[in-house]
Write a protein that holds these residues in place. Structure first.
Motif, PDB file in Angstrom:
ATOM      1  N   THR A  88      -3.815   0.916   2.099  1.00  0.00           N
ATOM      2  CA  THR A  88      -2.472   1.299   1.674  1.00  0.00           C
ATOM      3  C   THR A  88      -2.330   1.174   0.161  1.00  0.00           C
ATOM      4  O   THR A  88      -1.782   2.063  -0.504  1.00  0.00           O
ATOM      5  CB  THR A  88      -1.410   0.426   2.364  1.00  0.00           C
ATOM      6  OG1 THR A  88      -1.585   0.491   3.775  1.00  0.00           O
ATOM      7  CG2 THR A  88      -0.004   0.901   2.012  1.00  0.00           C
ATOM      8  N   PHE A  92      -1.709   4.216  -3.023  1.00  0.00           N
ATOM      9  CA  PHE A  92      -0.690   4.181  -4.080  1.00  0.00           C
ATOM     10  C   PHE A  92      -1.315   4.044  -5.466  1.00  0.00           C
ATOM     11  O   PHE A  92      -0.610   3.881  -6.456  1.00  0.00           O
ATOM     12  CB  PHE A  92       0.275   3.016  -3.847  1.00  0.00           C
ATOM     13  CG  PHE A  92       1.270   3.242  -2.753  1.00  0.00           C
ATOM     14  CD1 PHE A  92       2.352   4.090  -2.932  1.00  0.00           C
ATOM     15  CD2 PHE A  92       1.122   2.619  -1.518  1.00  0.00           C
ATOM     16  CE1 PHE A  92       3.269   4.307  -1.912  1.00  0.00           C
ATOM     17  CE2 PHE A  92       2.032   2.829  -0.499  1.00  0.00           C
ATOM     18  CZ  PHE A  92       3.109   3.674  -0.688  1.00  0.00           C
ATOM     19  N   GLN A 294       0.737  -2.341   5.894  1.00  0.00           N
ATOM     20  CA  GLN A 294       1.306  -1.205   5.164  1.00  0.00           C
ATOM     21  C   GLN A 294       2.672  -1.554   4.575  1.00  0.00           C
ATOM     22  O   GLN A 294       2.945  -1.280   3.395  1.00  0.00           O
ATOM     23  CB  GLN A 294       1.431  -0.009   6.110  1.00  0.00           C
ATOM     24  CG  GLN A 294       0.101   0.545   6.594  1.00  0.00           C
ATOM     25  CD  GLN A 294       0.230   1.431   7.814  1.00  0.00           C
ATOM     26  OE1 GLN A 294       1.348   1.804   8.212  1.00  0.00           O
ATOM     27  NE2 GLN A 294      -0.889   1.775   8.439  1.00  0.00           N
ATOM     28  N   LEU A 295       3.533  -2.172   5.382  1.00  0.00           N
ATOM     29  CA  LEU A 295       4.871  -2.513   4.916  1.00  0.00           C
ATOM     30  C   LEU A 295       4.824  -3.591   3.833  1.00  0.00           C
ATOM     31  O   LEU A 295       5.638  -3.585   2.904  1.00  0.00           O
ATOM     32  CB  LEU A 295       5.736  -2.981   6.093  1.00  0.00           C
ATOM     33  CG  LEU A 295       7.197  -3.318   5.775  1.00  0.00           C
ATOM     34  CD1 LEU A 295       7.905  -2.146   5.117  1.00  0.00           C
ATOM     35  CD2 LEU A 295       7.935  -3.729   7.045  1.00  0.00           C
ATOM     36  N   VAL A 297       2.562  -4.001   1.486  1.00  0.00           N
ATOM     37  CA  VAL A 297       2.238  -3.364   0.210  1.00  0.00           C
ATOM     38  C   VAL A 297       3.453  -2.620  -0.342  1.00  0.00           C
ATOM     39  O   VAL A 297       3.787  -2.739  -1.526  1.00  0.00           O
ATOM     40  CB  VAL A 297       1.044  -2.400   0.373  1.00  0.00           C
ATOM     41  CG1 VAL A 297       0.834  -1.589  -0.906  1.00  0.00           C
ATOM     42  CG2 VAL A 297      -0.217  -3.176   0.723  1.00  0.00           C
ATOM     43  N   LYS A 298       4.128  -1.863   0.498  1.00  0.00           N
ATOM     44  CA  LYS A 298       5.303  -1.112   0.052  1.00  0.00           C
ATOM     45  C   LYS A 298       6.395  -2.048  -0.449  1.00  0.00           C
ATOM     46  O   LYS A 298       7.080  -1.756  -1.431  1.00  0.00           O
ATOM     47  CB  LYS A 298       5.834  -0.245   1.202  1.00  0.00           C
ATOM     48  CG  LYS A 298       4.878   0.863   1.614  1.00  0.00           C
ATOM     49  CD  LYS A 298       5.404   1.621   2.825  1.00  0.00           C
ATOM     50  CE  LYS A 298       4.406   2.690   3.277  1.00  0.00           C
ATOM     51  NZ  LYS A 298       4.881   3.408   4.494  1.00  0.00           N
ATOM     52  N   THR A 299       6.556  -3.190   0.216  1.00  0.00           N
ATOM     53  CA  THR A 299       7.600  -4.137  -0.182  1.00  0.00           C
ATOM     54  C   THR A 299       7.272  -4.793  -1.511  1.00  0.00           C
ATOM     55  O   THR A 299       8.135  -4.913  -2.389  1.00  0.00           O
ATOM     56  CB  THR A 299       7.773  -5.223   0.901  1.00  0.00           C
ATOM     57  OG1 THR A 299       8.113  -4.604   2.145  1.00  0.00           O
ATOM     58  CG2 THR A 299       8.875  -6.204   0.516  1.00  0.00           C
ATOM     59  N   LEU A 301       5.524  -3.649  -3.891  1.00  0.00           N
ATOM     60  CA  LEU A 301       5.542  -2.674  -4.981  1.00  0.00           C
ATOM     61  C   LEU A 301       6.908  -2.041  -5.198  1.00  0.00           C
ATOM     62  O   LEU A 301       7.087  -1.283  -6.155  1.00  0.00           O
ATOM     63  CB  LEU A 301       4.532  -1.556  -4.695  1.00  0.00           C
ATOM     64  CG  LEU A 301       3.053  -1.945  -4.714  1.00  0.00           C
ATOM     65  CD1 LEU A 301       2.185  -0.729  -4.389  1.00  0.00           C
ATOM     66  CD2 LEU A 301       2.661  -2.527  -6.057  1.00  0.00           C
ATOM     67  N   SER A 302       7.866  -2.356  -4.342  1.00  0.00           N
ATOM     68  CA  SER A 302       9.184  -1.736  -4.442  1.00  0.00           C
ATOM     69  C   SER A 302       9.844  -2.082  -5.775  1.00  0.00           C
ATOM     70  O   SER A 302       9.884  -3.244  -6.174  1.00  0.00           O
ATOM     71  CB  SER A 302      10.080  -2.204  -3.288  1.00  0.00           C
ATOM     72  OG  SER A 302      11.403  -1.727  -3.466  1.00  0.00           O
TER      73      SER A 302
END
Length: 323
Positions: A88, A92, A294-295, A297-299, A301-302
C-alpha cells in the motif's frame, strides 16, 4: 558505456530548466508539461541520476518514508500485515522502513527515535510498552503515528478490530455446541504486568463475558507458558466433550497438530492466509489483516490529522473443528 552520475544542479543545466522543474518531474508533482517531464526523466536515466532522498527529506522536513515497528516476523499474522502495509505504501510512492522490537521496550524506543530522526512521514507502531506516559511522549514528536495490535492511548489513532467483541462471539459460538469443558489458551497473559498486551487482554475480557452467560460450563485458562502444553496433552483423557479456544493462531497451529486424531474442538483466531490454505475448514475468527494494513497507511498519510480510531468488522468462520 555507463555515464558518470550527475547532481540535480547538473541535471537542471543539461535540461535547461530550473531546480523547481526538476523537483516536479522527479517527484511526479503538478505544474509541469508532459513534454518537459519526459525530457527530464529521460536525461536523468541517460546520465544515471539518482535522487538524494536524504537531502530531499531535509529540505521538505519530511521524507517519502513510512516507518513500521513490529514485534517480530515469526508469526504469520505480522508478516501478512507487513506485506499489506508495504504494498500500500509503495502504491502511494512511499518506501517502508521496517524495524523489529523483539518485544523489548528499550529496542522499541530506539526504533521510534531512529525513524523520527530519519524524518519519516509517519510511523505504524505495534507497541509492547505498558507505561501510561509513553503515549504522551510519542505525541511530542511531530511525526504522525498510528497504533496497530495494542492500543497506546486515546490520542493516537488505532486501526484494528474490536477484540473483546470478536472473542465474545467466538466463545458464544463454541458454547452453542454443548461442550462440557472449555480451555482458553493464552500463555501471553502471563506477561500482562511487563508488556502492553492490550489486544490479548481485550480478547480475554470477551471470553470471560461470554462464559459468565453460561456458568454451568467449566473452563480452564491456560496462561502459564511452562505448563500449558502438558495440560493440553492431557485433555483427550479427561472425559466429556472438550474444546480449546486459542487467543491467536500461533497456539491454534499447535492444537491442530496435537488434536488431529481426536474429538477435541478447536477454535482459532486471526485466520492468516497460509493457515486458510493448510486448514480450510478451521473454525475461527477471521481478522481482516490486509484491510487493516491498507487503512493504517492511508490514516498515517492523511493530511487531516485526526485522533479517531477505526475498527473493522471481524468474521466468524463456521468450520468443522467445532462440532
Amino acid at each position: 558505456m555507463r555515464k558518470d552520475k550527475i547532481t540535480s544542479d547538473e541535471l537542471a543545466r543539461l535540461c535547461g530548466v530550473s531546480q523547481g522543474t526538476i523537483d516536479r518531474a522527479l517527484n511526479n508533482r503538478p505544474g509541469i508539461s508532459p513534454k518537459t517531464k519526459q525530457k527530464v526523466l529521460q536525461m536523468a536515466k541517460d546520465h544515471g541520476f539518482i535522487k538524494n532522498q536524504y537531502a530531499s527529506s531535509l529540505s521538505r522536513g519530511t521524507s517519502n518514508l513510512i516507518g513500521v515497528v513490529m514485534l517480530n516476523l515469526k508469526n504469520e499474522f505480522f508478516s501478512q500485515l507487513l506485506t499489506s502495509i508495504e504494498s500500500t505504501a509503495r502504491s502511494f510512492g512511499y518506501t517502508t522502513a521496517i524495524m523489529l522490537s523483539d518485544n523489548l521496550e528499550q529496542v522499541e524506543r530506539q526504533c521510534v527515535e531512529t525513524l523520527v530522526g530519519m524524518n519519516a512521514a509517519g510511523i505504524l507502531l505495534c507497541s509492547v510498552i505498558p507505561d501510561p506516559a509513553y503515549g504522551k511522549q510519542l505525541l511530542q514528536y511531530s511525526t504522525s503515528l498510528v497504533s496497530l495490535g495494542n492500543h497506546i492511548c486515546g490520542e493516537i489513532p488505532h486501526i484494528g478490530i474490536d477484540d473483546c467483541a470478536a472473542m465474545f462471539d467466538s466463545t458464544r459460538y463454541v458454547l452453542r455446541h454443548s461442550y462440557d469443558h472449555i480451555y482458553y489458551v493464552s500463555p501471553v497473559l502471563s506477561r500482562s504486568s511487563k508488556e502492553n498486551i492490550d489486544a490479548q487482554t481485550q480478547r480475554f475480557k470477551g471470553f470471560e463475558k461470554a462464559m459468565a452467560l453460561q456458568p454451568s460450563v467449566h473452563y480452564t485458562v491456560l496462561r502459564d507458558p511452562d505448563t500449558y502444553q502438558s495440560i493440553l496433552k492431557s485433555i483427550p483423557a479427561n472425559g466429556g466433550r472438550s474444546a480449546v479456544i486459542c487467543s491467536s493462531d500461533s497456539y491454534t497451529i499447535q492444537c491442530l497438530q496435537l488434536f488431529k486424531n481426536s474429538d477435541v474442538g478447536i477454535m482459532g483466531f486471526d485466520n492468516p492466509t497460509m493457515l486458510r490454505r493448510l486448514y480450510p475448514q478451521l473454525s475461527t475468527i477471521s481478522y481482516p489483516i490486509d484491510a487493516i494494513g491498507q487503512l493504517a497507511v492511508k490514516t498515517v498519510l492523511s493530511p487531516v490529522k485526526e485522533q479517531k480510531s477505526h475498527y473493522l468488522a471481524h468474521t466468524l468462520i463456521s468450520g468443522t473443528t467445532i462440532k
